[in-house]
Design an enzyme around this catalytic site. Structure first.
Site: not given
Ligand SMILES: *Cc1c(COP(=O)(O)O)cnc(C)c1O
Length: 412
Positions: A51, A53, A197, A223, A226, A232
């Site tokens: 942990y 935090e 994002d 994220t 990707k 992840r």
């Molecule tokens: C994949 C994605 C997310 C979210 O990711 P998670 O890890 O699945 O919550 C947020 N914004 C965009 C534009 C995405 O393509």
């Protein structure tokens, strides 16, 4: 055989079946990738037994000295990778990263402006089925119906009229370059914050293959799994002035203990992304998407917006009289994994759709180049033009497996 197989053969069998699926198939889901062995090892390490935090130097638990070192490295490497003033590497996912920005900088009921889900946006950008659509007043922009690209004039008009608190840009199914500077300028004009994002294109932004949002927009969320090729998870970047508020919004605002094994693996991923070879990899992702796009177009398929600038292609299947669901299913039988996707001017439900999203990050991680992309593109076009031809699907499926098996996931 693994130790797990001796203690839990059911789960070990499932993992082995999934390994086989990954090895023998072609992963063309645009949001997926394959992590390195080093990332895998860090993720599966004893760093999970703790942990932690709080933040480095300010934890609520003892014994965090090594976790502090790992999280500091992750933060410093991410800042270096993007030239960011401040980085928070604790969000459990991309959605959590977005949630933290909203929670930190917008009150309940205030206005969130973002791209429509059906035209490329993401659930966490204000969909009615997401908390974002229920906690905030959501106004959205789409793409121009003709060009199928973002019309910044229209975005500005909507922003002037609706006065959002946060203007969100970034998408999950948009094949073109996004002008982050234009979005920030629009936000500035209406006294809004701008959040980019870059979940999908983070790896491209880190290497200059797509213009970056870091240092341009007020906040960047992403994220790490990707195009960035990490574990992840999520991350947030901003300037130092907003850093404290972001950190508070993540913890204790909306999360408890951070996933320290994941943060450790994020540090490994960021170091890998700082290597020159990662820039080569990112460039190859885009070259591969272009080669695939050209092949699909030559075969008579229609690409939304007429092409791609990034790692993904959006196919409009309308002229073939097949749905996205049918296309996804039949290609799956040939071991080509893709996902159905809504397209601009969509008239089918999100469970059926008229489009298909195809991405090159994972096959590029396996070392495939333009020649393989052209071959895969021809296979896809052949099947989509003749979806009830089971013999063809079987034949292509065998060829897919043969090709995929020559590109091992972990050659080392
Ligand atoms: C994949 C994605 C997310 C979210 O990711 P998670 O890890 O699945 O919550 C947020 N914004 C965009 C534009 C995405 O393509």
């Amino acid at each position: 055989m693994s130790y797990l197989a001796t203690t839990d053969h059911e789960i070990a069998d499932i993992i082995e079946k999934e390994r086989q699926r990954q090895v023998t198939g072609l992963e063309l889901i645009a949001s997926e990738n394959l992590v390195s062995r080093a990332v895998l090892e860090a993720m599966g390490s004893i760093m999970t037994n703790k942990y932690a935090e709080g933040y480095p130097g300010k934890r609520y638990y003892g014994g965090c000295e090594f976790h502090d070192m790992a999280e500091n490295l992750a933060r410093d490497r991410l800042k270096e990778l993007f030239g960011a003033g401040h980085a928070n590497v604790q969000p459990h996912s991309g959605t959590q990263a977005n949630m933290a920005v909203y929670f930190g900088f917008m009150k309940l009921g205030e206005t969130l402006m973002s791209m429509k889900l059906t035209q490329g946006g993401h659930l966490s950008h204000g969909s009615p089925v997401s908390f974002t659509g229920q906690f905030y007043r959501v106004v959205q922009y789409g793409v121009d119906p003709e060009s199928e690209t973002i019309d910044y004039g229209v975005v500005e008009e909507i922003a002037r009229k609706e006065k959002p608190k946060i203007l969100v840009c970034g998408a999950s199914a948009y094949p073109r370059t996004i002008d982050f500077a234009a979005f920030q300028e629009i936000a500035d004009g209406v006294d809004a914050y701008c959040m980019a994002d870059i979940a999908h294109i983070a790896g491209l932004c880190a290497t200059g293959v797509h213009p970056t949002s870091v240092g341009v927009t007020d906040f960047t969320t992403t994220t790490t799994h990707k195009t960035l090729r990490g574990p992840r998870g999520g991350a947030i970047m901003c300037d130092e002035d907003h850093g404290q508020a972001i950190d508070k919004a993540v913890f204790p605002g909306m999360q408890g203990g951070p996933l320290m094994h994941t943060i450790t693996a994020k540090a490994v991923c960021f170091k890998e992304a700082l290597r020159p070879s990662f820039a080569d990899y990112s460039r190859q992702i885009v070259k591969n998407a272009r080669a695939m796009a050209e092949t699909l177009e030559e075969a008579g398929l229609r690409l939304v917006s007429g092409g791609t600038d990034n790692h993904l292609i959006l196919l409009d299947l309308t002229s073939l009289s097949i749905t996205g669901l049918e296309a996804e299913t039949v290609l799956g039988k040939a071991h080509i994994t893709v996902n159905k996707n809504t397209i601009p001017n969509e008239n089918r439900s999100p469970f059926v759709t008229s489009g298909l999203r195809i991405g090159t990050p994972a096959v590029t991680s396996r070392g495939m180049k333009e020649a393989e992309m052209r071959q895969i593109g021809r296979w896809i076009a052949m099947i989509l033009n003749d979806i009830s031809n089971e013999a063809l699907v079987r034949k292509v499926g065998a060829e897919v497996t043969a090709m995929a098996s020559t590109y091992p996931l972990y050659p080392e």
